[in-house]
Design a protein around this motif. Structure first.
Motif, PDB file in Angstrom:
ATOM      1  N   UNK A 293       0.788  -1.224   0.000  1.00 48.24           N
ATOM      2  CA  UNK A 293       0.000   0.000   0.000  1.00 48.24           C
ATOM      3  C   UNK A 293       0.828   1.286   0.000  1.00 48.24           C
ATOM      4  N   UNK A 294       2.120   1.173  -0.261  1.00 44.07           N
ATOM      5  CA  UNK A 294       2.944   2.382  -0.301  1.00 44.07           C
ATOM      6  C   UNK A 294       2.472   3.353  -1.384  1.00 44.07           C
ATOM      7  N   UNK A 295       1.859   2.837  -2.447  1.00 48.91           N
ATOM      8  CA  UNK A 295       1.386   3.690  -3.540  1.00 48.91           C
ATOM      9  C   UNK A 295       0.279   4.639  -3.097  1.00 48.91           C
ATOM     10  N   UNK A 296      -0.353   4.353  -1.958  1.00 52.51           N
ATOM     11  CA  UNK A 296      -1.387   5.260  -1.435  1.00 52.51           C
ATOM     12  C   UNK A 296      -0.792   6.574  -0.951  1.00 52.51           C
ATOM     13  N   UNK A 297       0.501   6.562  -0.651  1.00 60.46           N
ATOM     14  CA  UNK A 297       1.152   7.719  -0.027  1.00 60.46           C
ATOM     15  C   UNK A 297       1.939   8.498  -1.088  1.00 60.46           C
ATOM     16  N   UNK A 298       1.536   9.702  -1.364  1.00 63.54           N
ATOM     17  CA  UNK A 298       2.225  10.526  -2.361  1.00 63.54           C
ATOM     18  C   UNK A 298       3.637  10.853  -1.863  1.00 63.54           C
ATOM     19  N   UNK A 299       4.639  10.541  -2.683  1.00 68.83           N
ATOM     20  CA  UNK A 299       6.031  10.752  -2.282  1.00 68.83           C
ATOM     21  C   UNK A 299       6.272  12.221  -1.948  1.00 68.83           C
ATOM     22  N   UNK A 300       6.879  12.454  -0.785  1.00 71.99           N
ATOM     23  CA  UNK A 300       7.171  13.812  -0.347  1.00 71.99           C
ATOM     24  C   UNK A 300       6.073  14.441   0.486  1.00 71.99           C
ATOM     25  N   UNK A 301       4.934  13.771   0.605  1.00 73.54           N
ATOM     26  CA  UNK A 301       3.836  14.309   1.411  1.00 73.54           C
ATOM     27  C   UNK A 301       4.098  14.046   2.896  1.00 73.54           C
ATOM     28  N   UNK A 302       3.336  14.732   3.742  1.00 70.14           N
ATOM     29  CA  UNK A 302       3.460  14.548   5.192  1.00 70.14           C
ATOM     30  C   UNK A 302       3.297  13.077   5.550  1.00 70.14           C
ATOM     31  N   UNK A 322      21.203  -2.250   7.460  1.00 72.48           N
ATOM     32  CA  UNK A 322      21.549  -1.674   6.153  1.00 72.48           C
ATOM     33  C   UNK A 322      20.301  -1.055   5.503  1.00 72.48           C
ATOM     34  N   UNK A 323      19.184  -1.738   5.648  1.00 73.83           N
ATOM     35  CA  UNK A 323      17.937  -1.218   5.099  1.00 73.83           C
ATOM     36  C   UNK A 323      17.525   0.056   5.841  1.00 73.83           C
ATOM     37  N   UNK A 324      17.778   0.096   7.145  1.00 71.35           N
ATOM     38  CA  UNK A 324      17.471   1.308   7.922  1.00 71.35           C
ATOM     39  C   UNK A 324      18.253   2.495   7.371  1.00 71.35           C
ATOM     40  N   UNK A 325      19.513   2.258   7.016  1.00 74.46           N
ATOM     41  CA  UNK A 325      20.328   3.324   6.443  1.00 74.46           C
ATOM     42  C   UNK A 325      19.760   3.783   5.097  1.00 74.46           C
ATOM     43  N   UNK A 326      19.354   2.841   4.267  1.00 75.71           N
ATOM     44  CA  UNK A 326      18.810   3.193   2.951  1.00 75.71           C
ATOM     45  C   UNK A 326      17.540   4.027   3.079  1.00 75.71           C
ATOM     46  N   UNK A 327      16.680   3.657   4.024  1.00 77.02           N
ATOM     47  CA  UNK A 327      15.459   4.440   4.273  1.00 77.02           C
ATOM     48  C   UNK A 327      15.824   5.842   4.740  1.00 77.02           C
ATOM     49  N   UNK A 328      16.779   5.915   5.660  1.00 78.23           N
ATOM     50  CA  UNK A 328      17.199   7.202   6.211  1.00 78.23           C
ATOM     51  C   UNK A 328      17.820   8.090   5.134  1.00 78.23           C
ATOM     52  N   UNK A 329      18.700   7.521   4.331  1.00 79.50           N
ATOM     53  CA  UNK A 329      19.366   8.291   3.278  1.00 79.50           C
ATOM     54  C   UNK A 329      18.349   8.831   2.273  1.00 79.50           C
ATOM     55  N   UNK A 330      17.416   7.975   1.862  1.00 78.10           N
ATOM     56  CA  UNK A 330      16.405   8.385   0.887  1.00 78.10           C
ATOM     57  C   UNK A 330      15.506   9.480   1.462  1.00 78.10           C
ATOM     58  N   UNK A 331      15.128   9.330   2.710  1.00 77.53           N
ATOM     59  CA  UNK A 331      14.202  10.280   3.329  1.00 77.53           C
ATOM     60  C   UNK A 331      14.870  11.617   3.607  1.00 77.53           C
ATOM     61  N   UNK A 332      16.106  11.589   4.087  1.00 78.45           N
ATOM     62  CA  UNK A 332      16.816  12.836   4.362  1.00 78.45           C
ATOM     63  C   UNK A 332      17.017  13.650   3.087  1.00 78.45           C
ATOM     64  N   UNK A 333      17.269  12.963   1.968  1.00 81.96           N
ATOM     65  CA  UNK A 333      17.433  13.658   0.685  1.00 81.96           C
ATOM     66  C   UNK A 333      16.126  14.345   0.293  1.00 81.96           C
ATOM     67  N   UNK A 334      15.014  13.670   0.522  1.00 83.71           N
ATOM     68  CA  UNK A 334      13.702  14.238   0.198  1.00 83.71           C
ATOM     69  C   UNK A 334      13.337  15.358   1.161  1.00 83.71           C
ATOM     70  N   UNK A 335      13.807  15.238   2.382  1.00 84.09           N
ATOM     71  CA  UNK A 335      13.478  16.218   3.420  1.00 84.09           C
ATOM     72  C   UNK A 335      14.025  17.600   3.090  1.00 84.09           C
TER      73      UNK A 335
END
Length: 514
Positions: A293-302, A322-335
């Motif tokens: 269901x990740x597609x329900x969430x618009x990328x970059x939205x709250x 390692x996956x935690x780092x990938x999530x963090x890196x991707x999110x911080x870039x978007x932030x």
């Protein structure tokens, strides 16, 4: 400047240019267009940067302020030209925009005495607003139609029909408003604090008893969204994850039964359901929901950022570092390109600090993570988290803990003692309740480190009592907010022990090794 940045991000300049409208909105080569493009391209994010760019570093005085206001007014004036038909939006979101657009158009036509066109727009809008359950917009249309057919056109049948509909929807709106007010009042306690509010459960229970009879006789979208969120609050504020999961599953079934896609409530209840699965250690279920269901969430939205928090916690709780780092890196870039409340940004600063700790203790081998960890500074991190540093029984706990862990890694034993002495006083003042039991246990464990002169085996011997206490109340049954324990304390303590040496470090008053 933030208001202007928000507007610029909405504008699809390329599309407007292709239709020939852009040159009408902003004169080519003008300072307004230059300011728009500088913001759009990410060249400026503050008034100072924009003024320096546009006026070659010279003092602009009131000229820049006036320019900024004129650009804002110009962009607001063309809001109806924006393309709100993105594929990421649900049919209901698109319909809400269309209904508002028709309502505004009809209102203008009616005031200009173009009543036939205005009424036509109203009746078109009414069909959509009834289908998608936009109660307030439905009432707006019914009010205008009732007035028109009752006092101007004299059509008794239509007047009576719209009058009866109006009275019914008035009752629906009253129920919706009462439910929304109750939910908003409850949730206001959680916005900038992650400490558990056990007292909120009683208030939520009282409110739900008043709202439930409305829900039994009316299937209104907004009423059930707020009412079911109150029901979730009853159980989640007690950290009763099994009951919360059942409420969420019932809510998902209700909104999936609607004749239209209900993306907003599905996001809310799937989010809560994932939280439950994390705390109940049902990791496969949590991961499956996120992937499906990740597609329900618009990328970059709250809500997208909130979902990434759950991705991160699921990874740390399952030791997929390692996956935690990938999530963090991707999110911080978007932030960096987002315009989110400070609480969201600070939460990711805290997660970032924990990721870099995992790098330094050898749990994450990723090269980019190691390079980033080498640049991390605890002092800057503390300055970047002012909101949660005040959240004394919530997110300030992991902030204090990570400071101690970093000073231990640095072998800065004097600083470690100072920080543990400070946290000892903190425990006595703020962490006496059941909802901070596990955090209290970990802090007691950390206090054994200087008590055993930083000697690994000595710390292990002294910590047995507090390890037993920690194990007596696993994270899934503890009365604490799920965000507070970023890495399960049992795992974090193992890493802490591994960072110690079998060597005594007794410190004198000035912090010199004896």
């Amino acid at each position: 400047m933030q208001e202007l940045i928000e507007l610029v991000r909405l504008i699809n300049a390329t599309k407007l240019k292709s239709t020939g409208l852009w040159s009408i909105i902003l004169e080519p080569g003008s300072k307004m267009e230059q300011l728009f493009e500088a913001i759009q391209q990410g060249q400026v994010s503050t008034d100072e940067e924009a003024s320096a760019l546009l006026y070659d570093g010279q003092k602009s005085g009131s000229k820049f302020i006036n320019l900024k206001e004129r650009l804002k007014d110009r962009l607001l004036s063309v809001i109806f030209l924006l393309d709100f038909q993105q594929t990421t939006q649900s049919d209901r979101q698109k319909a809400h925009f269309e209904c508002n657009k028709k309502w505004a158009t009809a209102s203008i036509l009616m005031t200009k005495n173009a009543k036939k066109n205005g009424i036509g727009q109203m009746e078109e809008m009414l069909q959509q607003s009834v289908h998608f359950e936009f109660t307030e917009l439905t009432l707006n249309a019914l009010s205008a139609l009732r007035l028109h057919y009752g006092t101007i056109y004299g059509d008794t049948n239509r007047y009576n029909m719209y009058r009866e509909m109006y009275r019914n929807y008035q009752q629906v709106l009253l129920m919706e408003n009462e439910a929304e007010d109750a939910y908003t009042h409850l949730i206001s306690h959680y916005v900038n604090s992650k400490s558990t509010k056990l007292e909120i459960a009683k208030e939520a229970e009282r409110q739900f008893k008043q709202i439930k009879p409305y829900m039994d006789k009316c299937n209104s979208f907004r009423l059930h969204l707020c009412g079911r969120l109150i029901e979730v609050t009853i159980h989640s504020s007690r950290n009763d994850y099994a009951s919360t999961a059942q409420v969420c599953e019932d809510a998902v079934a209700f909104f999936r039964s609607k004749d239209f896609e209900s993306s907003l409530p599905l996001q809310a209840f799937y989010y809560q359901l994932i939280v439950c699965y994390i705390q109940l250690r049902e990791f496969d279920k949590g991961r499956a929901i996120m992937e499906q269901y990740q597609s329900l969430f618009e990328e970059g939205s709250f809500n997208w950022f909130k979902l990434q928090e759950l991705f991160f916690l699921l990874a740390t709780y399952t030791k997929h570092y390692e996956e935690a780092w990938e999530v963090c890196e991707r999110t911080l870039a978007k932030l960096k390109s987002s315009n989110l409340p400070p609480a969201i940004q600070e939460m990711w600063k805290i997660y970032e600090a924990y990721v870099y700790y995992l790098v330094l203790v050898g749990k994450i081998k990723h090269e980019s993570a190691q390079a980033a960890a080498a640049k991390f500074r605890v002092g800057k991190f503390l300055n970047d988290t002012p909101t949660y540093s005040k959240d004394k029984r919530g997110m300030n706990i992991p902030i204090l803990i990570i400071q101690i862990l970093y000073s231990l890694l640095d072998r800065n034993y004097h600083q470690t003692i100072d920080r543990i002495d400070a946290i000892d006083k903190y425990v006595g003042r703020y962490l006496k309740q059941d909802d901070t039991f596990r955090s209290n246990c970990l802090i007691k464990l950390l206090m054994q480190i200087p008590a055993a002169s930083f000697h690994r085996e000595g710390v292990i011997r002294r910590s047995e009592k507090y390890i037993a206490q920690l194990n007596s109340k696993p994270v899934e049954v503890a009365y604490q907010s799920h965000e507070v324990e970023i890495i399960p304390y049992e795992d974090l303590w193992e890493m802490t022990i591994d960072s110690l040496q079998n060597q005594l470090h007794q410190l004198g008053k000035k912090g010199r090794n004896k």
